[in-house]
Write a protein that holds these residues in place. Structure first.
Motif, short mmCIF file in Angstrom:
data_model
loop_
_atom_site.label_atom_id
_atom_site.label_comp_id
_atom_site.label_asym_id
_atom_site.label_seq_id
_atom_site.Cartn_x
_atom_site.Cartn_y
_atom_site.Cartn_z
N UNK A 107 38.06 27.05 39.26
CA UNK A 107 38.87 26.75 40.43
C UNK A 107 39.73 27.94 40.83
N UNK A 108 40.34 28.60 39.84
CA UNK A 108 41.20 29.74 40.13
C UNK A 108 40.43 30.88 40.78
N UNK A 109 39.11 30.86 40.69
CA UNK A 109 38.29 31.88 41.36
C UNK A 109 38.53 31.88 42.87
N UNK A 110 39.02 30.77 43.41
CA UNK A 110 39.27 30.66 44.84
C UNK A 110 40.57 31.33 45.26
N UNK A 111 41.44 31.68 44.31
CA UNK A 111 42.77 32.22 44.63
C UNK A 111 42.64 33.64 45.17
N UNK A 112 43.40 33.95 46.23
CA UNK A 112 43.28 35.27 46.86
C UNK A 112 44.05 36.34 46.10
N UNK A 113 43.79 37.58 46.45
CA UNK A 113 44.37 38.73 45.74
C UNK A 113 45.90 38.73 45.80
N UNK A 114 46.45 38.40 46.95
CA UNK A 114 47.90 38.42 47.11
C UNK A 114 48.58 37.46 46.15
N UNK A 115 48.01 36.27 46.00
CA UNK A 115 48.60 35.28 45.10
C UNK A 115 48.40 35.67 43.64
N UNK A 116 47.28 36.30 43.33
CA UNK A 116 47.06 36.79 41.97
C UNK A 116 48.13 37.83 41.61
N UNK A 117 48.42 38.74 42.54
CA UNK A 117 49.44 39.77 42.30
C UNK A 117 50.81 39.14 42.07
N UNK A 118 51.14 38.11 42.84
CA UNK A 118 52.44 37.44 42.68
C UNK A 118 52.53 36.75 41.32
N UNK A 119 51.47 36.10 40.90
CA UNK A 119 51.47 35.45 39.60
C UNK A 119 51.58 36.48 38.48
N UNK A 120 50.90 37.59 38.64
CA UNK A 120 50.97 38.66 37.65
C UNK A 120 52.41 39.17 37.54
N UNK A 121 53.08 39.38 38.68
CA UNK A 121 54.47 39.84 38.68
C UNK A 121 55.37 38.84 37.96
N UNK A 122 55.12 37.55 38.18
CA UNK A 122 55.93 36.52 37.53
C UNK A 122 55.74 36.52 36.02
N UNK A 123 54.50 36.48 35.57
CA UNK A 123 54.24 36.40 34.13
C UNK A 123 54.72 37.67 33.41
#
Length: 453
Positions: A107-123
């Motif tokens: 499911x997470x394969x559907x997540x766009x690059x911008x949101x992946x970057x934001x999650x990475x910054x958070x974690x």
């Protein structure tokens, strides 16, 4: 002393990183991680968030959730953005090993690059590092061969990022993006095939989650949520309550408490709007809407002046209801006057043809809150026998829900013990053994044939 100094330095570094990163991006990442409900699977009750260790039961054995804090020794602190993205969207760890799809990367394969970057910054910047590694997953052969997931991914992983449907408006597309992606609704609410992959032709038509059943949430008017108003769906997602239609329990209650209640109302509405358009999937057993069955009634006349049997298993449904349920749900199942305790009539808990959740609610009760300490209904596993639960559940469906379904003691016993036993591991091992024998047989035949020539 050295340990304290190391811990202090780690905390200082953690604070400095959080200050240096873009706060808006971090907060966005936190929101997205909450939508993805990462904390629910990657945290043990009462332990540090995201430190892993939770055992997730599956038909092939327990999969242990990993430490996803930014610890450089036990977590994901050394992950690059690309490696973080590969883990979330491709199921590939930084060391190249494959993840099992209990982590919903499909499911997470559907997540766009911008949101992946934001999650990475958070974690990486706002999650406290925990330097304690989680216990490794140890599945039986052949599932312990992680590389086999590469073949599974070729068959079942659609790794395309969500592409908006230009024929739909922004709200619908936002709902589709969340449902198909971060909120990973299909992970629980879709049936799975023998290879444990979601059956795409029956998306959101209902699936089993351990001993619980994630019901049909397609637009079908009988089996699904076609008869729900958008406002009712939003209320259910936010609070776990939808008038007297349904109350969240089990894994869905956890999803509400850890994730969905924190989403913006606009996102919840978008999810509801999208779900109302999901192609209908109807169970032939549902001749009427599951939330419109039953009526307020009782059998008080049948138990007045009648002594209880010496054998508790011989108690009637009316006797069990009067003894265990009536004080809260009232004599006719109408619920409390203030609405705090729901009506049983017209309630999906007793209207569905699948009775797993009804049995599980009777056994385990309804526990809410991130710590599970908000007990909305006590469980009766220690008070009622398998036969008593079966008798009570059948009484409830007969009077307040679907009279066509019955609950047997054998079903209760199975669910109480953890659900049906899977033979998938044994089947896989048997198939491999047969394959080896076939190869050996062919090899012997080839050697003999060439020896004669």
């Amino acid at each position: 002393m050295n340990g304290k100094i190391t811990s202090l330095l780690a905390m200082l570094l953690f604070a400095c990183n959080a200050t240096a990163a873009d706060d808006a991006q971090i907060q966005r990442g936190k929101y997205l991680a909450t939508a993805g409900d990462c904390v629910a699977c990657h945290s043990l009750p009462g332990a540090k968030p995201f430190a892993g260790g939770l055992a997730l039961p599956t038909p092939i054995g327990e999969i242990i959730a990993t430490n996803i804090t930014p610890s450089k020794t036990a977590g994901i602190g050394n992950y690059s953005l690309e490696e973080f993205s590969d883990a979330l969207r491709k199921g590939i760890r930084a060391d190249g090993k494959r993840l099992y799809p209990a982590m919903p990367y499909t499911s997470y394969a559907k997540v766009n690059d911008e949101d992946i970057k934001a999650m990475y910054a958070y974690f990486m910047n706002a999650v406290e590092p925990v330097d304690t590694p989680a216990k490794p997953t140890a599945l039986p052969f052949p599932f312990n061969i992680r590389f086999s997931m590469a073949a599974w991914n070729l068959l079942f992983l659609d790794n395309k990022v969500y592409q908006p449907d230009t024929a739909r408006d922004a709200e619908w597309n936002r709902g589709a993006y969340l449902v198909q992606g971060l909120t990973h609704c299909s992970t629980c609410h879709s049936p799975r095939n023998l290879m444990m992959a979601e059956v795409s032709s029956k998306a959101l038509a209902g699936g089993d989650v351990g001993t619980w059943h994630a019901p049909n949430i397609t637009s079908d008017g009988n089996s699904g949520i076609g008869g729900w108003e958008v406002a009712e769906l939003v209320a259910y997602l936010k609070t776990g309550e939808a008038n007297d239609k349904a109350q969240a329990a089990g894994p869905m209650a956890e999803a509400v408490d850890h994730s969905l209640q924190y989403l913006d109302d606009s996102d919840l509405k978008a999810i509801a709007v999208y779900l109302k358009t999901v192609p209908a999937q109807q169970d032939a057993k549902d001749a009427k809407p599951v939330h419109a069955l039953g009526q307020k009634t009782d059998e008080l006349a049948s138990i007045r002046g009648v002594a209880l049997p010496a054998d508790g298993d011989k108690m009637t449904g009316a006797q069990l209801y009067d003894a265990e349920c009536a004080s809260c749900h009232q004599a006719q199942g109408e619920g409390s006057v203030d609405g705090g305790l729901p009506s049983l009539a017209n309630n999906t808990a007793v209207g569905r043809s699948n009775t797993q959740n009804l049995v599980m609610v009777i056994l385990e009760g309804v526990k809410r809150g991130a710590d599970g300490q908000d007990i909305r209904m006590q469980g009766f596993a220690s008070r009622l026998s398998d036969q008593q639960v079966a008798t009570l559940a059948t009484y409830l469906t007969a009077h307040y829900g679907n009279p066509e379904v019955k609950v047997g003691a054998a079903q209760v016993k199975e669910l109480r013990a953890g659900g049906p036993k899977s033979h998938l591991a044994a089947l896989a091992q048997g198939a491999i053994a047969v394959g080896v024998l076939v190869v050996l047989g062919l090899l012997i035949w080839w050697l003999r044939r060439n020896g004669r020539s």
